[in-house]
Design a protein around this motif. Sequence first.
Motif, mmCIF file in Angstrom:
data_model
loop_
_atom_site.group_PDB
_atom_site.id
_atom_site.type_symbol
_atom_site.label_atom_id
_atom_site.label_comp_id
_atom_site.label_asym_id
_atom_site.label_seq_id
_atom_site.Cartn_x
_atom_site.Cartn_y
_atom_site.Cartn_z
ATOM 1 N N GLU A 152 -0.201 13.218 3.984
ATOM 2 C CA GLU A 152 -0.887 11.911 4.051
ATOM 3 C C GLU A 152 0.082 10.827 4.424
ATOM 4 O O GLU A 152 -0.205 9.959 5.255
ATOM 5 N N THR A 185 0.793 -1.231 0.000
ATOM 6 C CA THR A 185 0.000 0.000 0.000
ATOM 7 C C THR A 185 0.823 1.278 0.000
ATOM 8 O O THR A 185 0.622 2.118 -0.865
ATOM 9 N N ARG A 239 2.151 6.396 -7.149
ATOM 10 C CA ARG A 239 1.121 7.230 -7.766
ATOM 11 C C ARG A 239 1.597 8.665 -7.884
ATOM 12 O O ARG A 239 1.387 9.316 -8.895
ATOM 13 N N LEU A 282 0.145 8.452 7.647
ATOM 14 C CA LEU A 282 0.040 7.007 7.532
ATOM 15 C C LEU A 282 1.117 6.315 8.333
ATOM 16 O O LEU A 282 0.897 5.276 8.931
ATOM 17 N N TYR A 309 1.010 4.168 -3.101
ATOM 18 C CA TYR A 309 0.740 5.596 -2.974
ATOM 19 C C TYR A 309 1.955 6.393 -3.440
ATOM 20 O O TYR A 309 1.846 7.405 -4.134
#
Lengths: 211, 391, 198
Positions: free
Chosen positions: B208, B149, B156, B212, B153
């Motif tokens: 973010e 995960t 991306r 996280l 991210y």
Amino acid sequence: METLEQIKSRIEAAVPGARLEVIPNDSPAKQASLLVDPTCALDVARFLRDDPQLQLDYASNVTGVDWLDTAVKEKVKVKKVVDGAEKEVEETVEKKRPGYLEAVYHLYSIALKHGPVVLRQRTENRTDKTHLASLTPVYRGAEFQEREAYDLYGLIFDGHPDLRRILMWDGFKDFPMRKDYVEPDDYEYEPTPHDDVLEKATRHYAPEVKI
Amino acid sequence: MSATTESPPSRNYEILPKADFNGALDGDVLEVSMGPQHPSTHGVFRMDVVLDGETVLKLKPVFGYLHRNHEQIAERTSYLASMPYTDRLDYFCSLTNNWAYALTVEKLAGLQPPERAEYIRIITAELTRLQNHTCLAGFLLMDMGALGTPLMYAFREREKILDLFESLTGARMMCNYMRFGGCRVDLPEGWLEQAKKVVESYPGFLDEFENLLSSNEIVMARTQGVGRLSKDLAINASITGPMLRACGVNYDIRKVDKYGIYDRFDFRVPLGDHGDCYDRYMIRILEMRESLKILNQALKDIPAGPIMDPKAKLRAFKPKPGEVYGRIEAPKGELGFYLISDGSASPYRYRVRPPSLINLTILEDMCLGQSVADVVVILGSVDIVLGEVDR
Amino acid sequence: MLGTGIIKGMAETARNFLGSYTSEERLPTVQYPEEKLPAKENARSFPFLVYDRNDPELGLRCVACLICEKECPPQCIYIVKDTTKKPDHTGKLQAHPKTFDIDISVCMSCQICAEVCPFDAIKMDIEYAFSTGDRFEGLLLHKEQLAKPNDHYQKIHPTEAAEADARLAEEKAKAEAKAKAAAAAEKPAEMAVPGSVR
């Protein structure tokens, strides 16, 4: 930072028996270097690292260089008899310069943020007298790089804690980066060979493209 | 034929020395090869690890699996033809590799790139730093077990930067963009606006990411106190880059050498306290924020003008004889090029000073006494790329 | 409380997961090969040769100067010059290649050949789907496969093609003007020759 001549005189004063020479550099980069004899290289390095004015505590780059036997042309004034009178004439004389291997060190200072000071160590010839002093006891960062200089050039560093091949495999013979290295003749097919690849190709099979 | 030398000194290193380890004489000492095929070694990299249970007693890195003899190829071809090969050294950060090589050759030949070219170089270098550190954060977390995960991210966001590179240079990763004396092509229409959009959306992504992971208890437990490195050992072992700054040493080549026009930009250099893996990870996140500051300033101030030095030649480039050592602050550390020219079209000696290889010098010192699971985390925090280690 | 960090992280993941149903930004995947991302203008994959006037033989811009072959870093271009000559866009007689092979299994798409070509003859294509079953012959592109019309070049790289066309048109206009000036200079010389009565 002081000039290289000043550093040289201070090293000669501090390290007894040191033999140094300044090698100039004529390109726009102007990075002249200091040739150090292998017998005193370790003491010189320790002085450079511990001296409070220089504090060159960071060995940035350690590499090997291969210089082949070359002929150097020099202009020499010779007394010759020309047209009955003795005159001084300039003649170009070719002197043979024997080949050698070299280790180059670039030293910087992290504490005082200046640099670089370039050190060189030269061997006597390329065949059997290829021992140099290792600076790994002074600069730990030279460990892998001196191993690489041994692996690719055959420079043997005395005093290195673990001198063995690093990039080539352990059973490899020969030293790949030397200028006279000959590759093994294990040729595979290639559609567009040029120059020396073409010579190798013609030894193995007839050329593909007919003119 | 090649010269022969006398046989090298015998190895004073053995994988399993006899009776060297206290307390392991009656137990099992296991030698494991964390071999070249391993999902967490960032490439074809091997470590011979000697273990007592789970504790590391000895660790020797072995590499050379990706050795492509880049230095010898460069000594055979021209200066321009080596430029695409430098892309492939540290294949994540091709633009900074190009800049380091171009800078070194410009020092050797006395060329001076114009101002717009310097601004473009800084913009692309900081974008490269952003995407490299993003990648690293994603990979480090993947190595720790957050299986895909955070990596997805990170990728991306990285795609946006790679899109920018593609519209500027033509390729996403192997850019081949810098030339001796400037840059290859000028910025296309609309590139600056697109870059500004990417740079504006980045702080949100970093927030973010920090949300996280940076206060995540598992990450903190696995990285804090692991792989400690002291200041003196780091300086003596020629460590550079974020690893050195995590130990608390204030040495950033952008501030020391002031190459390019970095002295016009206002940015800080983050420093760590403990020198462990958590510090190195946080330093990279903070460096990303500083890069965003530089990018904001550069994208605003970039002037119009030419992008190549008029004295530079593309073909048949023969610099004067001499030697030079040029270095930049690549995302992984100090990337340096050492060139000796003898006046001909190819260099006489071409040497790459690889930061990843030299940062591996103290891998063993950092891993002694830790467990095997920590070795993976420590290796991930060193941030190596095998293309650079082996060249 | 122990675990707040993990809970914050889970909230983040949930936001990304649920957001991928509503916002375009959180769902970055593209269903290749049914959907393809739009190609960028400056993208490059492998070289191709440009020809004008829809004539792949006579309109080929390449004059076999061998500069791209020499500058190519992995040396993947192989050119054999033809013995005859053909006129180029300005009417001057130039050599042309009989064989022009590019081995795309070696080519590293560095674009140096396109950069150094003085005649705008070799440019970068954007096609990347070259997979074939034959490792050697299938990846060796010959002149016939490499030659593509100028319309193709204008479609994939509009700004570059416009610049190249403008440059070639300028050279052609200059050559025509020189030819006209030379013809005008000859005419008075003809009339001034006495004795040549027709």
